[in-house]
Scaffold this motif. Sequence first.
Motif, PDB file in Angstrom:
ATOM      1  N   SER A 444       0.814  -1.188   0.108  1.00 57.94           N
ATOM      2  CA  SER A 444      -0.082   0.025  -0.072  1.00 57.94           C
ATOM      3  C   SER A 444       0.775   1.219  -0.186  1.00 57.94           C
ATOM      4  CB  SER A 444      -0.878   0.150   1.089  1.00 57.94           C
ATOM      5  OG  SER A 444      -0.292   0.054   2.272  1.00 57.94           O
ATOM      6  N   SER A 445       2.147   0.957   0.410  1.00 55.75           N
ATOM      7  CA  SER A 445       2.990   2.255   0.347  1.00 55.75           C
ATOM      8  C   SER A 445       3.335   2.840  -1.165  1.00 55.75           C
ATOM      9  CB  SER A 445       4.158   2.117   1.293  1.00 55.75           C
ATOM     10  OG  SER A 445       4.979   1.270   0.489  1.00 55.75           O
ATOM     11  N   MET A 446       3.161   1.915  -2.097  1.00 62.07           N
ATOM     12  CA  MET A 446       3.606   2.072  -3.470  1.00 62.07           C
ATOM     13  C   MET A 446       2.332   2.312  -4.234  1.00 62.07           C
ATOM     14  SD  MET A 446       6.470  -0.832  -4.080  1.00 62.07           S
ATOM     15  CE  MET A 446       6.630  -0.341  -5.888  1.00 62.07           C
ATOM     16  N   MET A 447       2.502   3.472  -5.208  1.00 60.39           N
ATOM     17  CA  MET A 447       1.425   3.642  -6.146  1.00 60.39           C
ATOM     18  C   MET A 447       1.354   2.979  -7.546  1.00 60.39           C
ATOM     19  SD  MET A 447       0.014   5.403  -4.007  1.00 60.39           S
ATOM     20  CE  MET A 447      -1.361   6.355  -4.805  1.00 60.39           C
ATOM     21  N   ASP A 448       0.347   2.745  -8.188  1.00 57.44           N
ATOM     22  CA  ASP A 448       0.716   2.052  -9.204  1.00 57.44           C
ATOM     23  C   ASP A 448       0.969   3.363 -10.565  1.00 57.44           C
ATOM     24  OD1 ASP A 448      -1.696   3.577  -9.795  1.00 57.44           O
ATOM     25  OD2 ASP A 448      -3.219   1.793  -9.635  1.00 57.44           O
ATOM     26  N   GLN A 449       0.597   2.724 -11.769  1.00 57.03           N
ATOM     27  CA  GLN A 449       0.928   3.766 -12.728  1.00 57.03           C
ATOM     28  C   GLN A 449       0.103   4.485 -13.390  1.00 57.03           C
ATOM     29  OE1 GLN A 449       4.362   3.837 -14.115  1.00 57.03           O
ATOM     30  NE2 GLN A 449       4.550   2.445 -12.387  1.00 57.03           N
ATOM     31  N   GLY A 450      -1.046   4.511 -12.525  1.00 57.62           N
ATOM     32  CA  GLY A 450      -2.332   5.370 -13.092  1.00 57.62           C
ATOM     33  C   GLY A 450      -2.076   6.696 -13.343  1.00 57.62           C
ATOM     34  N   GLY A 451      -2.480   7.323 -14.553  1.00 55.50           N
ATOM     35  CA  GLY A 451      -2.102   8.642 -14.858  1.00 55.50           C
ATOM     36  C   GLY A 451      -0.954   8.905 -15.476  1.00 55.50           C
ATOM     37  N   GLY A 470      -1.463  12.391 -13.556  1.00 60.06           N
ATOM     38  CA  GLY A 470      -2.865  12.750 -13.351  1.00 60.06           C
ATOM     39  C   GLY A 470      -2.937  14.301 -13.786  1.00 60.06           C
ATOM     40  N   HIS A 471      -2.114  14.915 -13.580  1.00 62.07           N
ATOM     41  CA  HIS A 471      -2.320  16.281 -14.037  1.00 62.07           C
ATOM     42  C   HIS A 471      -2.612  16.830 -15.547  1.00 62.07           C
ATOM     43  CE1 HIS A 471      -0.587  18.691 -10.276  1.00 62.07           C
ATOM     44  NE2 HIS A 471      -1.473  17.333  -9.894  1.00 62.07           N
ATOM     45  N   SER A 472      -1.957  16.042 -16.026  1.00 64.73           N
ATOM     46  CA  SER A 472      -2.058  16.351 -17.662  1.00 64.73           C
ATOM     47  C   SER A 472      -3.643  15.702 -18.101  1.00 64.73           C
ATOM     48  CB  SER A 472      -1.019  15.122 -18.547  1.00 64.73           C
ATOM     49  OG  SER A 472      -1.449  14.043 -17.910  1.00 64.73           O
ATOM     50  N   ILE A 473      -4.249  14.928 -17.425  1.00 63.99           N
ATOM     51  CA  ILE A 473      -5.494  14.457 -17.631  1.00 63.99           C
ATOM     52  C   ILE A 473      -6.497  15.753 -17.396  1.00 63.99           C
ATOM     53  CG2 ILE A 473      -7.541  13.061 -16.723  1.00 63.99           C
ATOM     54  CD1 ILE A 473      -5.398  11.436 -18.567  1.00 63.99           C
ATOM     55  N   LEU A 474      -6.228  16.520 -16.098  1.00 65.72           N
ATOM     56  CA  LEU A 474      -7.081  17.504 -15.806  1.00 65.72           C
ATOM     57  C   LEU A 474      -6.865  18.600 -17.070  1.00 65.72           C
ATOM     58  CD1 LEU A 474      -6.020  18.197 -11.961  1.00 65.72           C
ATOM     59  CD2 LEU A 474      -8.323  17.108 -13.136  1.00 65.72           C
ATOM     60  N   TYR A 475      -5.565  18.791 -17.445  1.00 68.36           N
ATOM     61  CA  TYR A 475      -5.674  20.046 -18.446  1.00 68.36           C
ATOM     62  C   TYR A 475      -6.496  19.617 -19.818  1.00 68.36           C
ATOM     63  CZ  TYR A 475      -1.929  21.505 -15.257  1.00 68.36           C
ATOM     64  OH  TYR A 475      -1.381  21.862 -14.263  1.00 68.36           O
ATOM     65  N   SER A 476      -6.272  18.172 -20.077  1.00 68.28           N
ATOM     66  CA  SER A 476      -6.828  17.782 -21.427  1.00 68.28           C
ATOM     67  C   SER A 476      -8.386  17.701 -21.270  1.00 68.28           C
ATOM     68  CB  SER A 476      -6.261  16.315 -21.845  1.00 68.28           C
ATOM     69  OG  SER A 476      -6.594  15.418 -20.964  1.00 68.28           O
ATOM     70  N   LEU A 477      -8.930  17.441 -19.968  1.00 68.95           N
ATOM     71  CA  LEU A 477     -10.168  17.516 -19.714  1.00 68.95           C
ATOM     72  C   LEU A 477     -10.828  18.953 -20.079  1.00 68.95           C
ATOM     73  CD1 LEU A 477     -11.066  15.310 -16.820  1.00 68.95           C
ATOM     74  CD2 LEU A 477     -12.390  15.083 -18.882  1.00 68.95           C
ATOM     75  N   LEU A 478     -10.161  19.736 -19.511  1.00 70.41           N
ATOM     76  CA  LEU A 478     -10.489  21.168 -19.424  1.00 70.41           C
ATOM     77  C   LEU A 478     -10.719  21.700 -21.175  1.00 70.41           C
ATOM     78  CD1 LEU A 478     -11.213  24.040 -18.287  1.00 70.41           C
ATOM     79  CD2 LEU A 478      -8.866  24.611 -18.153  1.00 70.41           C
ATOM     80  N   VAL A 479      -9.497  21.320 -21.782  1.00 65.59           N
ATOM     81  CA  VAL A 479      -9.556  21.654 -23.312  1.00 65.59           C
ATOM     82  C   VAL A 479     -10.794  20.690 -24.050  1.00 65.59           C
ATOM     83  CG1 VAL A 479      -8.352  21.502 -25.376  1.00 65.59           C
ATOM     84  CG2 VAL A 479      -7.253  22.082 -23.067  1.00 65.59           C
ATOM     85  N   MET A 480     -10.931  19.714 -23.644  1.00 67.07           N
ATOM     86  CA  MET A 480     -12.105  18.875 -24.206  1.00 67.07           C
ATOM     87  C   MET A 480     -13.621  19.425 -23.943  1.00 67.07           C
ATOM     88  SD  MET A 480     -12.636  14.697 -23.817  1.00 67.07           S
ATOM     89  CE  MET A 480     -13.066  14.875 -22.015  1.00 67.07           C
TER      90      MET A 480
END
Length: 548
Positions: A444-451, A470-480
């Motif tokens: 649980s201390s490690m994170m997967d490759q999501g985002g 995940g930050h690039s997802i936020l920006y692309s969502l806004l543009v979309m």
Amino acid sequence: MRESSSLRTFGSRLTRTKHIPKGDLSTNLRRCLNTFDVTMIGVGHMIGAGIFVTTGEVMRNLAGPSTTISYIISGLAALLSALCYAEFGARYPKAGSAYTYAYVGCGEIWAFIIGWNIVLEHCLCASAVARTFAGYVDDLFNYAIRDWTLEKARPWPWNTISLHHLTSNVTQEICVDDGTAMLGQRSIVASYPDFVAVLIMVFSALFVGLGSKAAANFNSIFSLANLVVIVFVVGYGITFADFGNWNNFFPCGVNGVLSGASKCFFAYVGFDGLATAGEEAKNPTKVIPHATYFSMAIVSTAYVLMSGTLSLMMPYYDLPQNSIFSAVFIKLGAPGWIPLVIALGAMMAILTSLVGSLFCLPRAVYAMAEDGLIFGWWARVNSWTKTPLNATITFTILAAIIAMAFDVDALVDFLSIGTILAYTIVAAALIILRYRPHPVEENSSMMDQGGQIRPNIPFLSERLADMNPGHSILYSLLVMIIAFTGIGTLISTSYYTTASGMILMIIFIVISIASVLFIDAHQQNSMPLDYKEICFKRYTIFVAVQDN
């Protein structure tokens, strides 16, 4: 330094998200609703007076026989958005609907805005439905109730509308929307106090306050009865079918179909009530998705069959102004008891829609109060009924006052932007959650490759290596969202028919397709789910285009 630190602290509070452990079914409410109960809540909330009123108005004024196509398009848009709610309801089976989902995915400030949007939506919808029911009752008595109220309640302080205006019957041209024409003459305050609306509001609130199972049983009985009336109207009405009425199937062209679809979309509003029942469903991870499928299928079938039958019974340009289905049957020589059956069906549909609104309203307030965003008194659950009784009483009184004193038709016009905002944020929040890094089950201390960008796209991986997952997802969502809002605006204003509009349309389409492909280039997280929708990336897109 101290001021900047305070600003950062304040900003972090506005954007902080709510964490709900996976599989958390703890609640102060009673889990007693099965798939049938929740399905009927959705059906009752969506099939209101709209099936008897909106169908005829769209056919007569906007789309003609192609109203059936308008319902199919808007039904598909509603289904895509409803599936977002279904997955969220399975992920986080809590009351609050879009409010809870925005809190989990987007942050506290968006949750607060959406939460009050939902409260306002259900409150005004309940008021509008109550006034519609009162209008049907008054119609059965040849408007004796209205005339008596106008005589006895005068001087109604803000009454400026004459009786002639209330009874006038203006002929409407096809393909012409008179909303802007009447806007300047419309008053927010009602022409007279509607006491019947208050009484029906209190009557419906009693069933909601007695418990979720009592409200569900009441809703199920009337919803089934309403479906029987719809089957009867379709079965009997098809005997008058004349396929010559479909010779001019698209009298207003594509614009008429799209304009009709945008108006028909709000006939489907109410599916978010399914997710509101998640905290009272016995097995929400299965009940909410299944109820969503069943209710959307039933409602879509009913709307398509009713609109198709009406268009075959009489040419769209000959449709009467008021009580369309009843008047059409009378003109075609049907027995005199047919209008009474239709009026009964409409009143049962209105009752179930009102119960649905009053069922969802206090639970949205309860969810906000439980999180501490509004007064905690509204989060108290009655020990006997296991319902948020304080919230039910308070906001039923508020809705009853609005129904009595205000012309809700004028207020409902302002609901569309709030409804679209809620649906869009829910769809965006689902995408954000899919691409948010999730702890690995083994450690649980490690994170997967999501985002993160998929490793087989090296160019983007190198360029975005320093950006937080995940930050690039936020920006692309806004543009979309901006791009598809632009497409919807061009379509709704018909500006796309000009040379500059066509260039803008091509630019927006290219940007939106690029945004979708860019999102798809990222890896989703490995969070295990009992229910997962595979078409989620298109929700925000389609809803943005359809609702503009």
